[in-house]
Design an enzyme around this catalytic site. Structure first.
Site, short mmCIF file in Angstrom:
data_model
loop_
_atom_site.label_atom_id
_atom_site.label_comp_id
_atom_site.label_asym_id
_atom_site.label_seq_id
_atom_site.Cartn_x
_atom_site.Cartn_y
_atom_site.Cartn_z
CB CYS A 126 -54.10 17.12 -11.55
SG CYS A 126 -52.29 18.22 -10.50
CG HIS A 132 -52.68 12.35 -13.82
ND1 HIS A 132 -51.76 11.22 -14.37
CD2 HIS A 132 -52.45 13.10 -13.84
CE1 HIS A 132 -50.54 11.48 -14.43
NE2 HIS A 132 -50.20 12.74 -14.50
NE ARG A 162 -44.16 11.94 -12.17
CZ ARG A 162 -43.60 13.05 -13.30
NH1 ARG A 162 -43.99 13.79 -13.15
NH2 ARG A 162 -44.78 12.71 -14.33
CB CYS A 171 -47.40 17.57 -12.73
SG CYS A 171 -47.21 16.18 -12.48
#
Lengths: 101, 283
Positions: free
Chosen positions: B193, B197, B240, B244
């Site tokens: 992740c 991000h 979500r 991802c």
């Protein structure tokens, strides 16, 4: 001259037989490859690290085996196994990741 | 000599105690996390990160602001309100399951339940409420749960994120599990992740700009055009998360699995103090 021709023919036939036996997979080969792949995927799942397409590959392998294409089936099962093995290695490598802080 | 030793030991004990008091590791993480984004995006005020990628890209923001003039989630909020206030078969409503006013429900989640020794999210609490009232649980990613979530998020707009990570072993274990998920690489693409991000927030991935993780959780549930092709466009945070994970070719976890609840716990804690602004519209 005749001896040379015979020798060449035998050699070629031998090579052909050897190459056929090396590539033509059968049901037994697939059964083993499928079991190995399942074990590898299960190990990845147990580590919470299964990859997205591994199961799908194994299903495709099963379909190919059903259709009698054991070469394709074994190839796909081996690919799925490789994914499972790599996912387990990834889980081990990432186990202690704590981020940059 | 003995006096010196006693004094030394006392000072050391005091130092350890003081450090212990100020050393909730989650607090340090939060400060470092904030520092990173404020340095990476010096022109973005901290609270503006609640607007996701629109906080860091003017072009995208202009488009988004136009969308927000007639937000596609408006009708969803109305549906959620109706659902929230419709009595169950036994005559009770969802409100009977919450001890806070409706505008404070959203900001009360996620939290670590000391009795159950697990993280409770809003969606889990909503389904617990249904089960306690002999109703069938809702699906966790789409549909009615997002309608209820949208209504509660709308009611809770303006409140601040306030997740508590207490110093209990179990609470920290959940927090660390979520943190580990966020930073650990997974899937065939070997990406975390954080790779998108955190480290690459603001960079492009194909035609999209990667949003900062700070502020991610403030605006869920969200409407996405991509999700409108086979539904009403709404999805929960865990929907979500699953998306991802799939994008990096990892097998996603179930919505409301321990793994995603832990991730939500960490992820939301990182946005502590920011304003809740859900539901939202996102790409």
């Amino acid at each position: 001259m005749n001896h040379a021709k015979t020798f060449t023919a035998i050699t070629l036939a031998g090579l052909l037989a050897a190459s056929l036996s090396a590539t033509a997979a059968n049901m037994n080969d697939f059964t083993k490859a499928e079991a190995d792949a399942k074990a590898a995927i299960d190990a990845a799942a147990a580590a919470n690290y299964e990859w997205r397409d591994s199961e799908k590959m194994l299903k495709e392998a099963g379909k190919a085996a059903k259709a009698g294409d054991f070469d394709k089936a074994v190839k796909l099962a081996n690919k799925a196994k490789r994914q499972g093995d790599l996912a387990v290695a990834q889980a081990k490598a990432q186990k202690d990741v704590k981020g940059p802080h | 000599m003995k006096k010196i030793a006693v004094t030394f030991t006392t000072l050391c004990t005091l130092a350890v105690l003081m450090l212990g008091c100020a050393s909730n590791p989650a607090e340090k993480d939060l400060n470092d996390f904030r520092d990173y984004y404020s340095k990476r995006f010096p022109d973005t005020p901290t609270n503006d990160f609640i607007n996701g990628v629109y906080s860091i890209d003017k072009g995208s923001r202009d488009q988004w602001e136009s969308l927000e003039e007639f937000p596609p989630y408006e009708i969803i909020i109305e549906k959620g309100e109706k659902l929230f206030n419709t009595p169950f078969k036994n005559g009770k409503t969802y409100a009977s399951c919450f001890s806070v006013p409706v505008d404070s429900i959203k900001s009360s989640y996620p939290y670590f339940d000391k009795k159950r020794k697990e993280v409770i999210t809003l969606e889990l609490a909503l389904n617990d409420c249904r089960k306690a009232n002999d109703e069938e649980p809702l699906k966790y990613k789409t549909g009615a749960i997002t309608h209820l979530g949208a209504y509660l998020a709308f009611q809770g707009r303006g409140k601040t994120v306030n997740v508590t990570i207490d110093s209990s072993k179990e609470s920290l274990e959940w927090y660390n599990r979520g943190k580990q998920h966020f930073y650990a690489k997974r899937g065939q693409l070997n990406m975390s992740c954080a790779d998108c991000h955190y480290y690459n927030a603001g960079n492009r991935i194909r035609a999209d700009i990667l949003s900062p993780a700070l502020g991610h959780t403030t605006h869920f549930p969200v409407y996405r055009n991509k999700w409108a092709t086979d539904g009403d466009g709404m999805g929960t945070l865990h929907r979500r998360y699953g998306g991802c994970n799939k994008q990096v070719r990892a097998k996603p976890f179930e919505a409301q699995s321990e793994e995603y609840r832990a991730l939500e716990y960490f992820h939301t804690y990182m946005s502590n103090g920011l304003t809740l602004n859900g539901p939202g519209v996102r790409k």
